[in-house]
Design an enzyme around this catalytic site. Structure first.
Site, PDB file in Angstrom:
ATOM      1  N   SER A  44       0.803  -1.222   0.000  1.00  0.00           N
ATOM      2  CA  SER A  44       0.000   0.000   0.000  1.00  0.00           C
ATOM      3  C   SER A  44       0.835   1.271   0.000  1.00  0.00           C
ATOM      4  CB  SER A  44      -0.929   0.003   1.217  1.00  0.00           C
ATOM      5  OG  SER A  44      -0.197  -0.231   2.409  1.00  0.00           O
ATOM      6  N   HIS A 251      -0.687   5.795   6.713  1.00  0.00           N
ATOM      7  CA  HIS A 251      -0.165   5.804   5.347  1.00  0.00           C
ATOM      8  C   HIS A 251       0.203   7.223   4.924  1.00  0.00           C
ATOM      9  CE1 HIS A 251      -1.996   1.806   5.156  1.00  0.00           C
ATOM     10  NE2 HIS A 251      -1.216   1.583   4.109  1.00  0.00           N
TER      11      HIS A 251
END
Length: 270
Positions: A44, A251
């Site tokens: 990711s 993230h």
């Protein structure tokens, strides 16, 4: 990192930040494209979870048009570009689902992988709700995994990458520290747990760097690029935990991709 893993400024601010990374304005030669195609593998952090503007194709992978592989390809115009990175990918998923994009004509390969294999999703959950003792225990287990099974999985994956793309330059990018210590966060983890998590990231990066070197690959450390932009800093390039967008928690944001990861890749890919 799987499931563990917003700020977009005005264009002028992003341009100014980019110039700050580049240094004083000088005459620049056009960026060089790799001799062959470019293939972006990984998890990711490479697919761009957290950066927004997700591509319509392969929605489950949450590939972002703002991810560093897309930005690099737009700037360097490689002969071909394959964006295979996918949210939730570990070493096994990269090995079995992504390597079909490689060939003897591939000139550059990039990837981030290892966070999911190390169990960072569970670590973050335990540290968030389990208290200091359980947090440290979870981190210790993750470090053992990094030194054991992850090392073996990386060797298997890296060997397969080299076999499929024998002429490619392979760049393994690391992970940034998650937390800025003594920062602006009034709630959540204490600095002791935050420091423990940062140390675990350092250990993961050390394992990645060691295995990359053993296979003749380049390791690109991004911790310095993200310094001062971690969670709890005044200008974070990482999402904190968000129960309304849990996948994007921990993230990189769009600036984290363009001002954190991309300049590091630019420096090592020439």
């Amino acid at each position: 990192m799987r499931q563990t893993r917003t700020a977009a400024g005005a264009c002028s601010l992003l341009l100014a930040a980019a110039c700050a990374f580049a240094g004083p304005a000088t005459a620049q030669a056009p960026p060089r494209a790799p001799a062959g195609g470019y293939v972006a593998l990984g998890d990711s952090y490479s697919s761009g979870v957290g950066a927004g503007d997700y591509l319509a194709s392969g929605k489950e992978c949450k590939r972002s048009s703002r991810a560093y592989p897309v930005l690099w390809a737009e700037a360097h115009a490689p002969a071909t570009f394959s964006f295979a990175a996918c949210n939730g990918a570990g070493t096994e998923e990269v090995l079995t689902e992504q390597l079909g994009h490689l060939s003897p004509r591939t000139g550059l390969v990039t990837l981030t992988v290892g966070g999911h294999d190390s169990g960072f999703a569970g670590v973050m959950a335990l540290c968030a709700i389990g208290g200091s003792g359980r947090c440290h225990t979870a981190v210790d287990r993750a470090r053992d995994t990094m030194d054991g099974s992850l090392t073996e999985r990386l060797d298997r994956l890296y060997t397969a990458i080299r076999n499929r793309a024998p002429a490619a330059r392979v760049v393994v990018l690391g992970y940034p520290h998650l937390y800025h210590l003594k920062g602006a966060c009034a709630l959540g983890l204490q600095d002791g747990e935050r420091a423990t998590l940062n140390d675990a990231v350092d250990h993961l990066n050390e394992v990645l760097a060691g295995r990359a070197a053993a296979h003749g690959f380049t390791f690109a450390d991004v911790t310095a690029a993200f310094a001062g932009h971690e969670i709890c800093s005044s200008r974070p390039w990482l999402h904190s935990v968000d129960i309304l967008a849990i996948t994007e928690s921990y993230h990189p944001t769009a600036p984290g991709q363009s001002l954190g990861y991309l300049p590091v890749l630019n420096r090592v890919s020439g």
